[in-house]
Design an enzyme around this catalytic site. Sequence first.
Site, PDB file in Angstrom:
ATOM      1  N   GLY A  34     -54.946 -46.280  30.372  1.00 17.78           N
ATOM      2  CA  GLY A  34     -55.866 -46.928  29.441  1.00 17.78           C
ATOM      3  C   GLY A  34     -55.417 -48.314  29.027  1.00 17.78           C
ATOM      4  O   GLY A  34     -55.535 -48.695  27.863  1.00 17.78           O
ATOM      5  N   GLY A  36     -55.706 -52.286  28.953  1.00 17.54           N
ATOM      6  CA  GLY A  36     -56.622 -53.404  29.090  1.00 17.54           C
ATOM      7  C   GLY A  36     -56.408 -54.370  27.943  1.00 17.54           C
ATOM      8  O   GLY A  36     -55.719 -54.052  26.966  1.00 17.54           O
ATOM      9  N   ASP A  88     -59.309 -43.996  37.493  1.00 14.71           N
ATOM     10  CA  ASP A  88     -60.548 -43.621  36.820  1.00 14.71           C
ATOM     11  C   ASP A  88     -60.453 -42.144  36.483  1.00 14.71           C
ATOM     12  O   ASP A  88     -60.552 -41.288  37.375  1.00 14.71           O
ATOM     13  CB  ASP A  88     -61.753 -43.900  37.726  1.00 14.71           C
ATOM     14  CG  ASP A  88     -63.080 -43.558  37.055  1.00 14.71           C
ATOM     15  OD1 ASP A  88     -63.057 -43.028  35.916  1.00 14.71           O
ATOM     16  OD2 ASP A  88     -64.126 -43.804  37.668  1.00 14.71           O
ATOM     17  N   LEU A  89     -60.257 -41.837  35.218  1.00  7.80           N
ATOM     18  CA  LEU A  89     -60.056 -40.446  34.806  1.00  7.80           C
ATOM     19  C   LEU A  89     -61.324 -39.614  34.872  1.00  7.80           C
ATOM     20  O   LEU A  89     -61.277 -38.400  34.678  1.00  7.80           O
ATOM     21  CB  LEU A  89     -59.473 -40.404  33.391  1.00  7.80           C
ATOM     22  CG  LEU A  89     -58.024 -40.893  33.293  1.00  7.80           C
ATOM     23  CD1 LEU A  89     -57.624 -41.092  31.845  1.00  7.80           C
ATOM     24  CD2 LEU A  89     -57.068 -39.926  33.989  1.00  7.80           C
ATOM     25  N   ASN A 115     -52.984 -42.322  27.351  1.00  9.28           N
ATOM     26  CA  ASN A 115     -53.609 -43.078  26.268  1.00  9.28           C
ATOM     27  C   ASN A 115     -55.114 -43.272  26.459  1.00  9.28           C
ATOM     28  O   ASN A 115     -55.846 -43.438  25.492  1.00  9.28           O
ATOM     29  CB  ASN A 115     -52.905 -44.445  26.154  1.00  9.28           C
ATOM     30  CG  ASN A 115     -53.687 -45.445  25.346  1.00  9.28           C
ATOM     31  OD1 ASN A 115     -53.846 -45.291  24.142  1.00  9.28           O
ATOM     32  ND2 ASN A 115     -54.191 -46.473  26.014  1.00  9.28           N
ATOM     33  N   SER A 171     -56.698 -37.499  18.269  1.00 14.19           N
ATOM     34  CA  SER A 171     -57.385 -38.132  17.153  1.00 14.19           C
ATOM     35  C   SER A 171     -57.539 -37.113  16.035  1.00 14.19           C
ATOM     36  O   SER A 171     -57.622 -35.903  16.289  1.00 14.19           O
ATOM     37  CB  SER A 171     -58.769 -38.620  17.590  1.00 14.19           C
ATOM     38  OG  SER A 171     -59.573 -38.944  16.475  1.00 14.19           O
ATOM     39  N   TYR A 212     -77.261 -31.892  23.534  1.00 17.72           N
ATOM     40  CA  TYR A 212     -75.930 -32.506  23.501  1.00 17.72           C
ATOM     41  C   TYR A 212     -75.585 -33.025  22.112  1.00 17.72           C
ATOM     42  O   TYR A 212     -76.414 -33.631  21.432  1.00 17.72           O
ATOM     43  CB  TYR A 212     -75.887 -33.653  24.501  1.00 17.72           C
ATOM     44  CG  TYR A 212     -74.549 -34.333  24.602  1.00 17.72           C
ATOM     45  CD1 TYR A 212     -73.470 -33.695  25.206  1.00 17.72           C
ATOM     46  CD2 TYR A 212     -74.362 -35.620  24.101  1.00 17.72           C
ATOM     47  CE1 TYR A 212     -72.235 -34.315  25.304  1.00 17.72           C
ATOM     48  CE2 TYR A 212     -73.132 -36.253  24.205  1.00 17.72           C
ATOM     49  CZ  TYR A 212     -72.067 -35.597  24.803  1.00 17.72           C
ATOM     50  OH  TYR A 212     -70.849 -36.230  24.909  1.00 17.72           O
TER      51      TYR A 212
END
Length: 339
Positions: A34, A36, A88-89, A115, A171, A212
Amino acid sequence: MATSHPEFDKHTTGTEVAEAFSGQIQGKNVIITGVGPNSLGEALALAIGSQQPANLFLASRTEAKVQQVADEVRKLYPEVSIESVALDLASQKSIHAAAAHIQGLTDRIDILINNAGVMLLKPEKTEEGIEMQFGTNHIGPFLFTNLLMPQLKNAAKLSESGSTRIVNVTSAGYQISPIRFHDYNTEGKEVPLDERPPDRVPAMFNMEAPGYNGWIGYGQSKTANILFAMYLSHNLAKDGIVSYGVHPGSIETGLSRSLDDNGNEVISKTNDFWKTADQGAAGMLVAAFDPNLKSVSEPSAVYLADCQFDELQPHATSLDVAERLFHLSEELVGMEFPL
């Protein structure tokens, strides 16, 4: 069990933590996903890069973005070896390729910091048809971590027990939802009471209705990060590897870029203290390098917030649930990973 720096708190920066644990960082091979510009991944790379690690593997879905951070770290710390990795997860094919790429470069990984993550309110799915938040935030790191387990175990053999670590960024949003084993794609299917959001969850996050619910999907994925850390710590103690789940705090990063105005308004009310990326990185660096954290005192003692241990809600404390999640994850990646 306690951290070695009880004075570290929500104001502490990753730069400060890295300086405090300089001796634990030097000579280590570290993977950060992650990565960037203007992200937690960047803050982690800069903080760790400042303390002479042996190798930094910086991974991101967008090669141009990770390359920008790699160039910045190289400019500041030219002695550090840095490798950019396309990851790319949301694609298990990409995860296999990224792991193979790293395995071709090193046989030792001391620290893996999972992360990368996403937050969505509209339904999307991974290449394999898994709900995007569960797939990217948990299943992706699950596969990536287990594919790299030989390299992690090799590092542990050469290091003091407990200094090889896997850090999962979770989180406080985990409190929204347990693992929905009967509805892990968050399609609004009816689930047992113990898989529904706890009663204390505000109504805006708790909509047991067909269709959803992105908040529930996010909460489930963050619970999964904690349970995965719990399962790893319990089963890898014999190998000298520990894992932690870390809540970095409220930070203005690209995580919420997919939210609409209403979603961003909801997020803005969840905390009255917003951290810089450097402050957000601090807890992850404590989990990764604090010499006091070389063992887990009990299965659920794996969660940190604001650089210190924090208590978990009941739905994220069961080792049996963690094991069930591990096996579901194996099914979803089509592989078995005996630890």
